[in-house]
Scaffold this active site. Structure first.
Site, PDB file in Angstrom:
ATOM      1  N   HIS A 288      40.482  28.870  30.675  1.00 39.51           N
ATOM      2  CA  HIS A 288      41.219  28.114  29.668  1.00 39.51           C
ATOM      3  C   HIS A 288      41.439  26.692  30.177  1.00 39.51           C
ATOM      4  CE1 HIS A 288      42.344  31.521  27.112  1.00 39.51           C
ATOM      5  NE2 HIS A 288      42.430  32.213  28.236  1.00 39.51           N
TER       6      HIS A 288
ATOM      7  N   ALA B  86      36.354  45.374  48.717  1.00 41.94           N
ATOM      8  CA  ALA B  86      37.137  45.838  47.582  1.00 41.94           C
ATOM      9  C   ALA B  86      38.385  44.989  47.409  1.00 41.94           C
ATOM     10  CB  ALA B  86      37.523  47.304  47.780  1.00 41.94           C
TER      11      ALA B  86
ATOM     12  N   LYS C 230      37.608  35.123  51.670  1.00 44.12           N
ATOM     13  CA  LYS C 230      37.131  34.260  52.754  1.00 44.12           C
ATOM     14  C   LYS C 230      36.073  35.044  53.539  1.00 44.12           C
ATOM     15  CE  LYS C 230      41.366  31.592  53.439  1.00 44.12           C
ATOM     16  NZ  LYS C 230      41.297  31.132  52.117  1.00 44.12           N
TER      17      LYS C 230
END
Length: 176
Positions: free
Chosen positions: A102, A150, A170
Site C-alpha cells: 500500500h 521457517a 538475515k
C-alpha cells in the site's frame, strides 16, 4: 494475452478453485489423482508451469507465477502478483509472497485511500528450500541453493547458497 489464453486460464481457475484445491494433500495416504489434477490446473493457469510440479491443497496463486521443473507451491501458500520460482524449489506450509504494498507517504489521506505502489516481482532461484510460514516481500531476489528458515520475513535480496533466518531475515550461514 489472446482470447484463447484467457479462456484457458479461466477454465483452469474454475477447475482448481472449485475442485482441485479441496482434494487431500499430496502426502496423504489417500491417492485419488489430486497431484495430477492440481498440476493440470497449474498448466492451464500459470504463466509457465514446469514438469513434475506439485501444487498443494488450498494454495492460492496469481496467474503471473512461473513455476520451474520439479518445484512446489506449499499447502495454504499465498503468492500474489508476478513471481518466478526456479527449478527444484521446496516450499513449506503457509508461505506468503507479496509483490506490492500500500502507498503510505501522505498523512492527510488515509492509507487505504492512497492506492498501491507499483508491483515489484519476486524471483526465487533454483534448488531453494523455503520453510513453513515464510513471508517474502516485494522485489526480493533469492539466489540459487538458499535455505530460508521457517518463520522468516525476507525483506531484502539473499545471496546464492545462503541460509537465512529471522524477522527481518538475515544471512546466518553459507552453504559453501
Amino acid at each position: 494475452m489472446g482470447v484463447s489464453c484467457k479462456i484457458r486460464r479461466k477454465i483452469g481457475a474454475l477447475l482448481y478453485y472449485a475442485v482441485a484445491q479441496h482434494l487431500p494433500v499430496s502426502y496423504s495416504g489417500i491417492k485419488i489423482g489430486q497431484t495430477q489434477l492440481r498440476r493440470f490446473c497449474g498448466r492451464l493457469m500459470l504463466r509457465h508451469c514446469g514438469v513434475q510440479v506439485n501444487i498443494e491443497r488450498h494454495a492460492y496463486f496469481s496467474p503471473k507465477v512461473s513455476l520451474g521443473d520439479y518445484s512446489g507451491i506449499g499447502f495454504n501458500a499465498r503468492i500474489h502478483g508476478t513471481c518466478e520460482i526456479g527449478a527444484y524449489v521446496m516450499m513449506g506450509e503457509n508461505c506468503t509472497i507479496i509483490t506490492r504494498n500500500h502507498c503510505h507517504a501522505r498523512t492527510d489521506v488515509p492509507m487505504m485511500r492512497q492506492g498501491f505502489e507499483p508491483e515489484m516481482p519476486v524471483q526465487i532461484g533454483d534448488d531453494v528450500w523455503i520453510g513453513d510460514n515464510v513471508t517474502i516481500l516485494p522485489g526480493v531476489h533469492i539466489g540459487n541453493g538458499c535455505i530460508i528458515a521457517a518463520g522468516a520475513v525476507v525483506t531484502q535480496d539473499v545471496p546464492a547458497f545462503s541460509i537465512c533466518a529471522g524477522v527481518p531475515a538475515k544471512v546466518i550461514k553459507t552453504r559453501i
